[in-house]
Design an enzyme around this catalytic site. Sequence first.
Site: not given
Length: 157
Positions: A29-31
């Site tokens: 996932g991407y923060l």
Amino acid sequence: MNVEIERKFLVKNNNFKQESYNKTYIKQGYLNSDEKRVVRVRITDTEAFITIKGKSNKKGTTRFEWEKSISVLDAQQLLLLSEPTLIEKTRFYVKKGNHTYEIDEFLGDNLGLIVAEIELNSEDENFEKPTWLGKEVTGDLKYYNSRISKHPFKNWM
């Protein structure tokens, strides 16, 4: 400075699976997926990492990359903070000459998309191209995982 030099290709068929010497399941996932930088959290079968990547050069081949190993528990907690949607894929490893191709067969909302990447030592380095390798998509932003998480393959048609 840590620099990644890589090229990306679509994959024509599943013949690469016969040549694969290993595979791993990846959830990421991407923060942050800003155009100037991305911050990614990734969990593989047994490890976890946090990675920061900078903006690619004009060709799309070279960019800053910093990666550190973190605990799987920390990564699971960070994934809860990620932007929608998580990426899930099986990564296959195929050795060709002096290089290793990493072929991502995407799952979930990106089922049907298969992308191969090869890391190089220089932008003009020669490498062996297997028959299953298709169109080059290096630098095409729509094939960046951070973009795929926001615009899944199932919606491309």
